[in-house]
Scaffold this motif. Structure first.
Motif, PDB file in Angstrom:
ATOM      1  N   PRO A  16       0.834  -1.284   0.026  1.00 21.42           N
ATOM      2  CA  PRO A  16      -0.080  -0.184   0.072  1.00 21.42           C
ATOM      3  C   PRO A  16       0.793   1.192  -0.020  1.00 21.42           C
ATOM      4  N   VAL A  17       1.997   1.235   0.677  1.00 22.30           N
ATOM      5  CA  VAL A  17       2.862   2.480   0.692  1.00 22.30           C
ATOM      6  C   VAL A  17       2.989   2.662  -0.799  1.00 22.30           C
ATOM      7  N   LEU A  18       3.804   1.740  -1.290  1.00 20.37           N
ATOM      8  CA  LEU A  18       4.303   2.005  -2.832  1.00 20.37           C
ATOM      9  C   LEU A  18       3.122   2.333  -3.909  1.00 20.37           C
ATOM     10  N   LEU A  19       1.884   1.788  -3.476  1.00 21.21           N
ATOM     11  CA  LEU A  19       0.823   2.071  -4.203  1.00 21.21           C
ATOM     12  C   LEU A  19       0.437   3.505  -4.161  1.00 21.21           C
ATOM     13  N   ILE A  20       0.520   3.986  -3.102  1.00 23.53           N
ATOM     14  CA  ILE A  20       0.143   5.518  -2.799  1.00 23.53           C
ATOM     15  C   ILE A  20       1.245   6.473  -3.457  1.00 23.53           C
TER      16      ILE A  20
ATOM     17  N   PRO B 213       8.456   7.604   2.456  1.00 27.99           N
ATOM     18  CA  PRO B 213       8.442   7.100   1.059  1.00 27.99           C
ATOM     19  C   PRO B 213       7.108   7.754   0.374  1.00 27.99           C
ATOM     20  N   ILE B 214       6.181   7.832   0.943  1.00 28.34           N
ATOM     21  CA  ILE B 214       4.952   8.504   0.297  1.00 28.34           C
ATOM     22  C   ILE B 214       5.000   9.796  -0.036  1.00 28.34           C
ATOM     23  N   PHE B 215       5.455  10.756   1.000  1.00 24.77           N
ATOM     24  CA  PHE B 215       5.317  12.287   0.489  1.00 24.77           C
ATOM     25  C   PHE B 215       6.704  12.998   0.276  1.00 24.77           C
TER      26      PHE B 215
ATOM     27  N   LEU C 229      -3.000  -1.914 -12.357  1.00 21.82           N
ATOM     28  CA  LEU C 229      -1.844  -2.391 -12.632  1.00 21.82           C
ATOM     29  C   LEU C 229      -1.127  -3.500 -11.906  1.00 21.82           C
ATOM     30  N   ASN C 230      -1.386  -2.954 -10.465  1.00 22.91           N
ATOM     31  CA  ASN C 230      -1.153  -3.976  -9.610  1.00 22.91           C
ATOM     32  C   ASN C 230      -2.044  -5.190  -9.415  1.00 22.91           C
TER      33      ASN C 230
END
Length: 306
Positions: free
Chosen positions: A8-12, A138-140, A258-259
């Protein structure tokens, strides 16, 4: 099917990257339409910006010079549209469509020698300590400068339209160009500047795709993002923050599908591929019930003697 493989982190973080080219193109087009001009050539300007930025970046080894070249390329192509619609008084819809077709052909010609070439990488803005924070970092705080510029540009356009004299003149020109002309505003000048701004933003959005999101050159790689940007401006009721929301919604659904494909979800690939467009349009149609922000002179030809 293994949904646990989706981070979810990489997704956002990925959705923010996917949304940026759409956001840049849509904000530029919003300014153009606020001036009373409808430019359907966004796709053409984006693809020309993509190849111009890619070529200059590869030849000079500088992604920054590539991004600047992309903005110049998009603005130069928009000059053609400005001449046709503001001086030759050509139909705006026909001129915009012609601009897109011209841009697609020109980019294909310019990009023949760059297929399979890898461009230099754009550095990310890793802020010490903050970038290392779990989840939030990682997100922001681990993205490229252009992503942050897109958010800043959205805020700047919102502020300029709402609180500055420049924004007042732009909105007056778009609402009623005859009244703006009677008040002494230079309608043609305002619209040409807005068109150039929109072209530069579209070119930057195109270069973001070819240099950062998908660091390679492929003919037609904008894949309809310019058309989505046009629809997004209308569905967002010409409001910058709604454009931001719509861009991130589209980016999020696009990355999610895509995921889901990678995770082996038992849904036909074709349905997953079209889901970002369908869901984004449905949500934005619901949001677009407020039509009060539509510029009154949008798409109308202005002549000083009229």
């Amino acid at each position: 099917m293994d949904l646990s493989a989706i981070n979810p982190v990489l997704l956002i973080a990925s959705l923010m990257v996917a949304a940026t080219p759409l956001l840049l193109a849509a904000i530029g087009e919003l300014v153009v339409e606020k001036s009373g001009v409808l430019n359907l050539g966004v796709e053409g300007m984006m693809i020309v910006g993509a190849i111009a930025g890619f070529a200059v970046s590869v030849e000079t080894g500088s992604p920054l010079l590539g991004l600047i070249a992309a903005m110049i390329g998009g603005a130069l192509l928009s000059c053609l549209f400005a001449f046709l619609t503001q001086f030759a008084l050509a139909n705006q819809v026909a001129s915009g469509l012609a601009l897109t077709l011209f841009g697609l052909g020109l980019s294909a010609l310019m990009g023949q020698g760059y297929v399979g070439v890898k461009p230099p990488a754009m550095a990310t803005l890793d802020i010490p300590v903050i970038s290392d924070l779990p989840v939030i970092g990682p997100i922001f705080f681990s993205h490229d400068p252009v992503l942050y510029f897109g958010v800043f540009l959205t805020a700047a356009v919102w502020y300029a339209l709402k609180f500055t004299r420049i924004g007042l003149v732009l909105r007056a020109t778009g609402e009623n160009h005859d009244a703006a002309h009677a008040l002494g505003y230079h309608v043609i000048r305002v619209r040409v500047i807005a068109i150039l701004f929109g072209g530069a933003c579209a070119g930057l959005g195109g270069a973001y795709i070819s240099l950062i999101r998908v660091p390679q050159w492929t003919e037609g790689m904008t894949a309809g993002i310019g058309w989505i940007a046009l629809a997004l401006v209308v569905f967002a009721s010409w409001k910058p923050w709604r454009v931001l929301l719509g861009a991130y919604l589209f980016g999020g659904i696009n990355v999610l599908q895509l995921n889901l494909q990678a995770a082996g979800v038992a849904i036909p690939v074709e349905y997953l591929a079209m889901s970002p467009y369908v869901i984004t349009i449905v949500v934005l149609v619901i949001m677009s019930r407020d039509k009060t922000s539509a510029p009154g002179s949008l798409g109308r030809i202005f002549h000083a003697s009229s």
